[in-house]
Enzyme design. Structure first.
Site, short mmCIF file in Angstrom:
data_model
loop_
_atom_site.label_atom_id
_atom_site.label_comp_id
_atom_site.label_asym_id
_atom_site.label_seq_id
_atom_site.Cartn_x
_atom_site.Cartn_y
_atom_site.Cartn_z
N TRP A 101 9.31 -0.49 -2.17
CA TRP A 101 8.99 -2.17 -2.55
C TRP A 101 9.79 -2.62 -3.88
CZ3 TRP A 101 7.54 -4.17 1.68
CH2 TRP A 101 6.84 -3.73 2.38
N ASP A 171 4.15 -5.89 -9.37
CA ASP A 171 3.53 -6.16 -7.79
C ASP A 171 2.40 -5.28 -7.91
OD1 ASP A 171 2.95 -5.78 -5.25
OD2 ASP A 171 5.07 -5.16 -4.69
N LYS A 195 -4.20 -5.84 1.45
CA LYS A 195 -4.20 -4.22 1.23
C LYS A 195 -5.82 -4.22 0.69
CE LYS A 195 -0.05 -3.94 2.09
NZ LYS A 195 1.20 -3.91 1.18
C1 LIG Z 1 2.56 -4.01 1.26
C2 LIG Z 1 3.38 -4.47 0.28
C3 LIG Z 1 4.31 -5.33 0.21
C4 LIG Z 1 4.82 -6.35 1.12
O1 LIG Z 1 3.74 -7.20 1.64
P1 LIG Z 1 4.21 -8.33 2.55
O2 LIG Z 1 2.97 -9.18 1.98
O3 LIG Z 1 4.15 -7.56 3.85
O4 LIG Z 1 5.28 -9.30 2.08
C5 LIG Z 1 5.01 -5.48 -1.11
N1 LIG Z 1 4.59 -4.56 -2.16
C6 LIG Z 1 3.63 -3.82 -2.12
C7 LIG Z 1 3.29 -2.89 -3.13
C8 LIG Z 1 3.21 -3.55 -0.76
O5 LIG Z 1 2.07 -2.46 -0.81
#
Ligand SMILES: *Cc1c(COP(=O)(O)O)cnc(C)c1O
Length: 360
Positions: A101, A171, A195
């Site tokens: 990511w 993030d 998540k």
């Molecule tokens: C799942 C995830 C993403 C991507 O998320 P989307 O909403 O599908 O774009 C980005 N960063 C992390 C840490 C993730 O777990």
């Protein structure tokens, strides 16, 4: 009706109480005679939903007044572009690469300026968090970027990097509201909610006010400008209304559970059951350096791909779902987010013990 223990990395398990409440309100939300899905985002009922949701996440995270909370769309991945478009005034940013990511975010940022990858753990398949106490932070960097919990590899920053005064951008998609945070250490915190907080389709951005400006990179679309959404209190256009409503319910659920301190305690207790088992198992092995282990995502392997596949298949038959590791890593991964009950992790460990006895 029978529910499984769902170890999916995302979209992921939500609190049963929240799902039941939402079901009960499906046809008639709070005497309005309609579902939240059917109502105007400018209605009084929805205004109360979004205002309450914002206040609740502010309370939970202790968000200072000089930070704004935005409910946006486009998933976490859209932030990979939105962050540089809005923050890269000097067109320079530093990225710490701890997994796919962060790698994707850095690659996207390269479209807008110079990206310095100031640390990485790719040399050991992202199985650890690099020492970030004294990194060569760029003099002219607009921000330092991290992915705080690495969903795929199962590592977590236990200590934030020393950004040497530069704005920290994080993030937190897969560790959102899993433990207390000091918001003041960040310039911008964001995460897709699917998540740990709600249904896919909402991304929450917590951003310090001085970073919200009209001075964005030329060509930045109105919809990708933080100021647009900050000025309109996340109602510039139709927001992901139903998703925000569910997030609001999850905030209430976390509050009722005792807030983020209680969440942390609960998450540590759950993770310990699984890590303690892995540490003494003769068949299964955790793949991450102990000091950097995530409380949310726990990858493990047997070392034999066929046996891994057998495990995933038999676990599914036993009501333990979505244990297959990420396609880029293989093996298994148990995601044990806030809403995964303790009993779910115990059931998983019991199943692993049995599988070990049968297959060793
Ligand atoms: C799942 C995830 C993403 C991507 O998320 P989307 O909403 O599908 O774009 C980005 N960063 C992390 C840490 C993730 O777990």
């Amino acid at each position: 009706m029978s529910r499984v223990y769902n170890f999916s990395a995302g979209p992921a398990v939500l609190p049963e109480e929240v799902l039941k409440e939402a079901a009960a309100e499906m046809l008639d939300y709070n005497g309005t005679g309609m579902s939240v899905m059917e109502m105007s985002h400018r209605s009084k009922a929805f205004e109360e939903i979004i205002t309450t949701a914002e206040q609740d996440i502010r309370d939970l995270m202790n968000i200072p007044d000089n930070y704004r909370v935005l409910f946006l769309q486009g998933g976490a991945s859209q932030q990979f572009a939105m962050i540089p478009m809005n923050l890269m005034k000097n067109r320079v940013a530093d990225y710490i690469i701890t997994g796919q990511w962060a790698k994707k975010a850095a690659k996207e940022a390269e479209k807008y300026g110079k990206v310095n990858r100031i640390a990485s753990s790719e040399d050991k398949t992202f199985s650890y968090i690099p020492d970030c106490s004294d990194l060569p932070v760029s003099e002219d960097a607009d921000y330092v970027y991290i992915c705080e919990n690495n969903t795929i590899y199962g590592t977590k920053f236990k200590e934030l990097p020393n950004t040497k005064g530069k704005t920290l951008v994080a993030d937190v998609s897969s560790c959102f509201l899993s433990e207390p945070v000091d918001v003041t250490k960040y310039g911008l915190i964001y995460g897709g909610v699917q998540k740990n907080i709600g249904p896919a389709g909402v991304v929450i951005v917590i951003i310090r006010e001085d970073l919200i400006t009209e001075d964005v990179l030329p060509g930045t679309p109105t919809m990708l400008t933080y100021k647009t959404h900050a000025d309109a209190k996340s109602l510039y256009n139709t927001p992901p209304a139903y998703g925000i409503y569910i997030c609001g319910k999850v905030f209430k659920w976390i509050k009722a559970m005792g807030g983020l301190e209680a969440m942390k305690e609960r998450n540590e207790k759950k993770a310990k059951v699984l890590y303690d088992f892995l540490d003494q198992s003769k068949l299964f092995k955790g793949t991450v350096e102990k000091k950097d282990r995530s409380l949310m995502n726990v990858p493990f392997v047997t070392g034999d791909a066929d046996l891994d596949a057998k495990f995933v298949k038999e676990a599914k038959a036993a009501g333990l779902e979505n244990l297959k590791g990420h396609r880029t890593v293989g093996g298994m991964r148990a995601s044990i987010y806030n809403a995964m009950p303790y009993e779910g992790v115990v059931a998983l460990v019991d199943f692993m013990k049995k599988f070990e006895e049968e297959n060793l």
